[in-house]
Scaffold this active site. Structure first.
Site, mmCIF file in Angstrom:
data_model
loop_
_atom_site.group_PDB
_atom_site.id
_atom_site.type_symbol
_atom_site.label_atom_id
_atom_site.label_comp_id
_atom_site.label_asym_id
_atom_site.label_seq_id
_atom_site.Cartn_x
_atom_site.Cartn_y
_atom_site.Cartn_z
ATOM 1 N N ASP A 1 -17.231 -39.256 -15.391
ATOM 2 C CA ASP A 1 -17.847 -40.120 -16.392
ATOM 3 C C ASP A 1 -17.983 -41.487 -15.747
ATOM 4 O OD1 ASP A 1 -18.481 -41.844 -18.450
ATOM 5 O OD2 ASP A 1 -16.973 -41.083 -19.845
ATOM 6 N N ASN B 1 -27.787 -40.407 -11.105
ATOM 7 C CA ASN B 1 -28.748 -39.949 -12.099
ATOM 8 C C ASN B 1 -28.288 -40.153 -13.542
ATOM 9 O OD1 ASN B 1 -30.940 -38.072 -13.261
ATOM 10 N ND2 ASN B 1 -29.044 -37.018 -13.795
ATOM 11 N N TYR C 1 -32.804 -50.414 -22.659
ATOM 12 C CA TYR C 1 -33.068 -49.494 -21.556
ATOM 13 C C TYR C 1 -33.814 -50.200 -20.432
ATOM 14 C CZ TYR C 1 -34.373 -45.169 -19.181
ATOM 15 O OH TYR C 1 -34.524 -44.162 -18.260
ATOM 16 N N LYS D 1 -32.373 -50.780 -16.512
ATOM 17 C CA LYS D 1 -33.029 -50.254 -15.316
ATOM 18 C C LYS D 1 -33.505 -51.381 -14.398
ATOM 19 C CE LYS D 1 -32.482 -45.879 -16.150
ATOM 20 N NZ LYS D 1 -31.583 -45.053 -15.309
#
Length: 251
Positions: A65, A92, A165, A169
């Site tokens: 995790d 990923n 999000y 990123k």
């Protein structure tokens, strides 16, 4: 016989991580893929499914995790004991929170998984990556993380807010640039990679059908592109923000 290549894929029990694990294992009998999964139960099911397809290479399961430092330490210790080296890391694992309880937790939880987790994990694995003759790190990013593209109103996803999000990123892209700058002197290659709009569980199981209806590709297309990076076909673009089909994004 070629030396065994050890590849760790995080978030490997579904979607891009799942398909990447199989693609890498199937590509060569020398490849061993460690499937890093937060849930051992889901990971065990995924491992069994992929092994049933009889890839040329091998696979194993690892509880991991990226938001939990104790599992990161245990994972590093396990890889050290079992293999003594890590040749490639595919960061990923990621989340996209829908119906957040509150704004602050949405942003912080997203950053913790999508940005802080990959950086902390990578740094913990550096001693193992340094032992590789060809160390590679692939950070799975997103077009939504491109600051340049955020200003382009012609893009199909321009109207999607997704602030948490997008921010996570964009920050992962900066982490990639920092990794490249710091690690290139000792031979590591690092990429930020956009997998494209594909069918995954990123935004929940209920969204899978919607993605299909909107024309999303199979996650296998992303896995094929990651395999190209692993196999050295995009070495000239190390330190870049790359995408499928030989293309790149601007930061």
């Amino acid at each position: 016989m070629a030396a065994r290549r050890i590849i760790l894929v995080t978030g490997a029990n579904s979607g891009i991580g799942y398909d990447t694990s199989y693609a890498a294992a199937a590509a060569s009998p020398s490849n061993h893929v460690i499937m890093g999964c937060r849930s051992l139960a889901k990971g065990a099911k995924a491992l069994e499914e992929l092994q049933a397809r009889k890839p040329a290479g091998t696979l194993s399961l690892l509880e991991l995790d990226v938001t939990n430092d104790s599992t990161i330490k245990a994972a590093v210790d396990k890889i050290s004991a079992d293999f003594g080296v890590l040749d490639a890391l595919v960061n990923n694992a990621g989340i996209y929170i829908r119906d957040a309880q509150d704004r602050r937790s949405e942003i912080l939880d997203t950053l913790n998984t999508n940005t802080v987790g990959p950086l902390v994990l990578t740094e913990a694995l550096l001693p193992l990556l340094r032992k590789s003759k060809d160390p590679r790190i692939i950070n799975v990013s997103s077009a939504l993380g491109s600051i340049t593209d955020r200003f382009d109103a012609s893009l199909s996803y321009h109207g999607l807010p997704a602030e948490a999000y997008r921010m996570s990123k964009a920050a992962l892209n900066m982490a990639t640039a920092c990794m490249h700058t710091a690690y290139a002197p000792w031979g590591a290659r690092v990429w930020a990679f956009c997998p494209g709009y594909v069918v995954t569980n990123l935004s929940g199981e209920a969204d899978r059908q919607l993605r299909r209806e909107r024309g999303a590709d199979s996650a296998e297309t992303s896995a094929a592109a990651i395999l190209e990076i692993l196999d050295g076909k995009r070495d000239g673009e190390a330190g870049s923000f790359v995408r499928r089909n030989g293309q790149r994004f601007l930061w």
